[in-house]
Write a protein that holds these residues in place. Structure first.
Motif, short mmCIF file in Angstrom:
data_model
loop_
_atom_site.label_atom_id
_atom_site.label_comp_id
_atom_site.label_asym_id
_atom_site.label_seq_id
_atom_site.Cartn_x
_atom_site.Cartn_y
_atom_site.Cartn_z
N LYS A 45 -3.73 -4.49 -9.25
CA LYS A 45 -3.77 -3.08 -8.85
C LYS A 45 -5.13 -2.80 -8.23
O LYS A 45 -6.17 -3.04 -8.86
N ASP A 46 -5.11 -2.35 -6.98
CA ASP A 46 -6.34 -2.05 -6.23
C ASP A 46 -7.31 -3.22 -6.26
O ASP A 46 -8.52 -3.06 -6.46
N ARG B 97 1.74 5.63 -1.51
CA ARG B 97 1.41 6.91 -2.14
C ARG B 97 2.71 7.49 -2.68
O ARG B 97 3.72 7.52 -1.96
N THR C 293 -2.61 3.70 -3.40
CA THR C 293 -2.73 2.60 -4.35
C THR C 293 -2.26 1.31 -3.70
O THR C 293 -1.28 1.30 -2.96
N LEU D 161 0.82 4.90 -12.17
CA LEU D 161 0.48 5.30 -10.80
C LEU D 161 0.10 6.77 -10.81
O LEU D 161 0.83 7.61 -11.34
N GLN E 286 0.87 -1.18 0.00
CA GLN E 286 0.00 0.00 0.00
C GLN E 286 0.91 1.23 0.00
O GLN E 286 1.76 1.38 0.88
#
Length: 486
Positions: free
Chosen positions: A372-373, A291, A357, A351, A289
């Motif tokens: 992804k997610d 940013r 994310t 990204l 996880q």
């Protein structure tokens, strides 16, 4: 009055009849006596708190196969208390009537601050399921918890054939029922190689939906450790860790964090092993996880996730929105004598800046899966040249997160491993095992500590009793293990 009483009696009678019919024809409950399907299905066990991270590890407790009575040890003088710094409970052997060393904080404490008594107990050697710290504890009869109780659908297999990877209940002899995972179907040839199941000479790939329920968590960066063993992570200078997350600033270059603890098929649930010692694991998943952000002039800003199956490295590189790079999956099999690099482009995947994310990279059954997610965005079948990668890695299977020309936060990292089937037993060991028609082959998820078709061979369709689908007990506020069977 009589009419009301009669209605109550009729309602109770109908309810009992329905319950008996449902139990006999549709549903039935079973209790796990052993830990052969751990870590998700428990037999008799004790929940032990790790001195290094306070994680509770269920540890299997052996019992008499006929009476189900726990085999306890002898009398010990024991110390029972709680660490003053971490709040972690402990129960250890007493060395005397004076001071002792707290197993969590390693500070010297007086015996007068804890409980000192004599009791019948069982000494257990425990390895934490998350931080891998090894330690000893004492278990008393009152600490032993009952096994999971599950519901079995007895009707489904009357309408349809069982599917591979189902958790099934069957009767192997005239006295006992067993609960295992179905692996081999009628007429197939089964073999176990390097922890994987091979069917009819080909490696059997578990579908993503099945695999999602079989991952075993082995590390969570959010779980605080108290420093009793070396850190699981190494990091380059521009990375700073605090409270389970990393802040990083690599706007001018590249830096990384690496998970460096060895990963093998040890189950924290097992106080002892049956058969061969733990083996290296190469089927892994890393869930990150994060940013990230970069400045307007950055040209090659990206985040990379890597799993190493020596001598190969599987690298997923995801560009950040302002970068001109492509998203790629690279298989780097470079050795001293050759360079073999395969690169696959993944269209349209970037990204976003400053957005939280979740990224996942998994290597399982010689497949690479990227998420992804929570959504599967790419899947790649490794070539046969990669089938031997990672089977002998004395230094473990390092996992890495690398940042290039960007900054941000890695908020959490979770690492999982796949089930790893072992060759212990009489069948499916060094050679293929051929199933006759109408015969089935099963394995226990806790492969190093399971009696299953590797020992007994196959069994007939007539022995099949139903499909396990729900854990309904325990379902208490302080101990809730209920849920659908994976």
């Amino acid at each position: 009055m009589w009419r009301s009483f009669r209605e109550i009696i009729e309602a109770i009678t109908v309810a009992l009849l329905l319950a008996l019919l449902i139990r006999h024809f549709v549903l039935e409950s079973y209790e796990f006596p052993t830990g052969s399907m751990a870590p998700y299905l428990h037999g008799l066990n004790a929940q032990i708190s790790c001195p290094n991270c306070a994680t509770k590890t269920p540890v299997g407790i052996s019992s008499d196969s006929l009476t189900n009575k726990v085999r306890m040890g002898e009398k010990y003088r024991l110390l029972e208390g709680t660490c003053n710094k971490t709040g972690t409970p402990f129960k250890i052997r007493a060395g005397g009537n004076k001071d002792f060393i707290c197993p969590s904080c390693k500070e010297t404490r007086s015996v007068s601050t804890v409980t000192l008594r004599t009791a019948v107990a069982l000494p257990l050697q425990v390895t934490c399921r998350l931080c891998t710290f090894p330690y000893e504890t004492l278990v008393e009869p009152a600490d032993v918890l009952g096994g999971n109780k599950i519901l079995v659908d007895k009707f489904e297999y009357d309408l349809d054939n069982p599917d591979r990877w189902d958790v099934i209940v069957f009767r192997f002899n005239s006295q006992r029922n067993y609960i295992k995972r179905l692996v081999g179907l009628p007429g197939e040839t089964v073999e176990i190689k390097h922890g994987d199941v091979w069917i009819n000479g080909k490696l059997e790939v578990k579908p993503p939906k099945v695999q999602a329920g079989l991952w075993i968590p082995i590390h969570d960066s959010r779980v605080e450790e108290y420093g009793l063993i070396p850190s699981a992570w190494e990091q380059t200078p521009n990375w700073t860790r605090s409270e389970g997350e990393w802040a990083f600033n690599e706007l001018e270059g590249t830096g990384e964090i690496s998970y460096v603890r060895p990963i093998d098929n040890f189950y924290g649930y097992n106080a002892s092993y049956r058969g061969s010692p733990p083996a290296p694991i190469r089927d892994l998943k890393m869930e990150v996880q994060l940013r990230v952000s970069t400045d307007s002039s950055a040209n090659n800003a990206a985040i990379s996730l890597e799993i190493e199956n020596s001598p190969s490295i599987y690298r997923w590189r995801i560009p950040i929105s302002k970068s001109s790079e492509k998203c790629t999956l690279t298989i780097d099999s470079t050795t001293e004598n050759k360079a073999d690099i395969t690169e696959k482009e993944i269209e349209g995947l970037i990204l976003s800046q400053d957005a939280q994310t979740k990224l996942e990279i998994a290597v399982v059954d010689r497949q690479i899966r990227l998420y992804k997610d929570g959504s599967l965005v790419y899947e790649y079948a490794l070539p046969e040249s990669e089938y031997d990668s990672g089977i002998s890695s004395p230094k473990g299977q390092p996992l890495r997160i690398r940042a290039t020309k960007c900054g941000g936060y890695v908020e959490s990292v979770r690492i999982f491993r796949d089930l790893h089937w072992t060759k212990n037993g009489n069948y499916a060991t060094t050679e293929e095992f051929k199933l006759d028609e109408d015969r089935y082959f099963v394995l226990g998820d806790n492969s190093p500590s399971s009696l299953d078709s590797r020992y007994w061979g196959s069994f007939s369709r007539t022995n099949l009793l139903g499909k396990g689908f729900l854990i309904f007990w325990p379902a208490l506020p302080w101990r809730n293990e209920s849920g659908f069977i994976r």
